[in-house]
Design an enzyme around this catalytic site. Structure first.
Site: not given
Length: 397
Positions: A202, A309
């Site tokens: 990520e 997120e």
């Protein structure tokens, strides 16, 4: 007559007190060059944004503490990045990382940010329910519902693979995290029917608890966030080769609402010959995750995701005011809503292509949402707007 006995310990205590008073007399922070210094540091650079950068001997960086990397040979950064995409303005590293105004790391060293005590984002075990629903359940059985641990998403994904890379221009903002965390990132992931085998890579930007500034970050795991992996250099794994890019550093400037837009370009792709997963930021090959630290990313990934997120800690029994992206809904469009542009993937042809047939995933559309646009007239390729303000009349909980 009173006799005063001066001991060695009292002299030492007095010396320490004098040192503290001297260092704080003019309002300076106590920044001893030894406090939190990284192993193998050759040079230290202090930035006016408060960051302290240690220039660490490239062979003494944290990666070599990993048991699988004790005898690892560093791979050359002279790799080819195909179809590199550019943002509205191709900001070079010196324009985004303020610490470079105060010096550069010497050849043979890599810059590592001393982790601020307040910049603790915690383990990402929250992704279990998210990735379980996306990677394991059949697509027609999945429901876009809030995760059971307060983490919420507005993102797009492609599934199947194998995929050998993902990239995008990510709009840079500074949303208000309201004491929690807000992230915009790319996920590269592979899993099986056993969640504990989930592997992810990520990268993107984060604004986190106690830190009001937007930072570049990376993350990885090879066992579903149980015991492996971490952010940045909190554990060994990622091998840095660039002396110009500091992972975890502050990113400035940021975009202005209805004004100038700033983007960062992030690429994660697997080098065909070695199998290493390389990270490129602003056209700079920063480093790589060695193939040996993963269990299911040896031959590409089976899903790629792009998006936002947040953490909803439900203060006072209602939804968090944590903002995602720019803090505005995607229907406001360019310069007002946050966006990802030139969303691309690399398949087994080893070339990057515009992502299509994207699957959207939104946990609470009344709080945060996403809008995919396939119109390439502005040269933005596949792109999408996403985000939202969090708590409001239409998003009470």
């Amino acid at each position: 007559m009173i006799r005063t006995v001066v001991t060695r310990s009292s002299i030492l205590l007095l010396a320490i007190l004098c040192f503290i008073l001297i260092n704080f007399a003019d309002g300076r922070r106590l920044h001893s060059t030894d406090i939190g210094k990284r192993k193998g540091t050759i040079k230290t650079i202090e930035s006016d944004d408060g960051d302290v950068i240690d220039c660490v001997d490239i062979y003494k960086q944290p990666a070599f503490d990993h048991p699988l990397l004790k005898n690892h040979t560093i791979e050359s950064s002279s790799i080819k990045i195909n179809n590199q995409v550019k943002g509205e303005k191709d900001y070079v590293l010196k324009e985004l990382q303020g610490w470079l105004k105060f010096g550069e790391c010497p050849e043979g060293t890599v810059p590592i940010v001393r982790t601020p005590t307040f910049a603790k984002y915690g383990p990402k075990t929250h992704l279990k329910s998210h990735y379980y629903s996306k990677l394991i359940q059949p697509y027609n059985q999945r429901n876009a519902s809030p995760s059971d641990d307060g983490h919420e998403y507005a993102e797009v994904s492609i599934f199947g693979g194998p995929y050998f890379g993902a990239k995008a221009n990510i709009n840079l903002w500074s949303p208000d995290p309201h004491g929690t965390m807000s992230i915009s990132q790319i996920w590269v992931a592979s899993s099986s029917d056993n969640y504990d085998e989930l592997n992810t890579i990520e990268a993107g930007w984060v604004i986190g608890t106690g830190d009001p500034r937007t930072r570049f970050f990376i993350y990885w795991t090879s066992d579903g966030y149980r015991s492996t992996g971490c952010k940045n250099f909190d554990c060994p794994g990622f091998v840095q080769v660039s002396r110009m890019a500091a992972i975890g550093s502050v990113l400035e400037p940021i975009s202005n609402y209805d004004g100038k837009q700033i983007f960062i370009n992030v690429t994660i792709d697997q080098h065909k010959e070695s199998g290493e997963w390389w990270l490129t930021f602003q056209n700079e090959a920063i480093g790589y995750w060695p193939n040996s630290i993963f269990t299911r990313l040896g031959n590409g990934a089976n899903s790629l995701c792009w998006g936002g997120e947040i953490v909803n800690d439900e203060p006072n029994g209602h939804h968090s005011e944590t903002q995602m992206g720019s803090g505005h809904f995607p229907d406001q469009g360019y310069t007002k809503s946050s966006c990802f542009t030139n969303v691309m993937y690399k398949d087994d042809s080893q070339t990057f292509k515009d992502a299509d047939n994207l699957t959207t995933y939104v946990t609470k559309p009344l709080c945060y949402d996403i809008k995919v646009v396939n119109d390439n007239t502005a040269g933005q390729g596949t792109h999408f707007f996403y985000g939202g303000p969090g708590y409001s009349d239409q998003c009470p909980n």
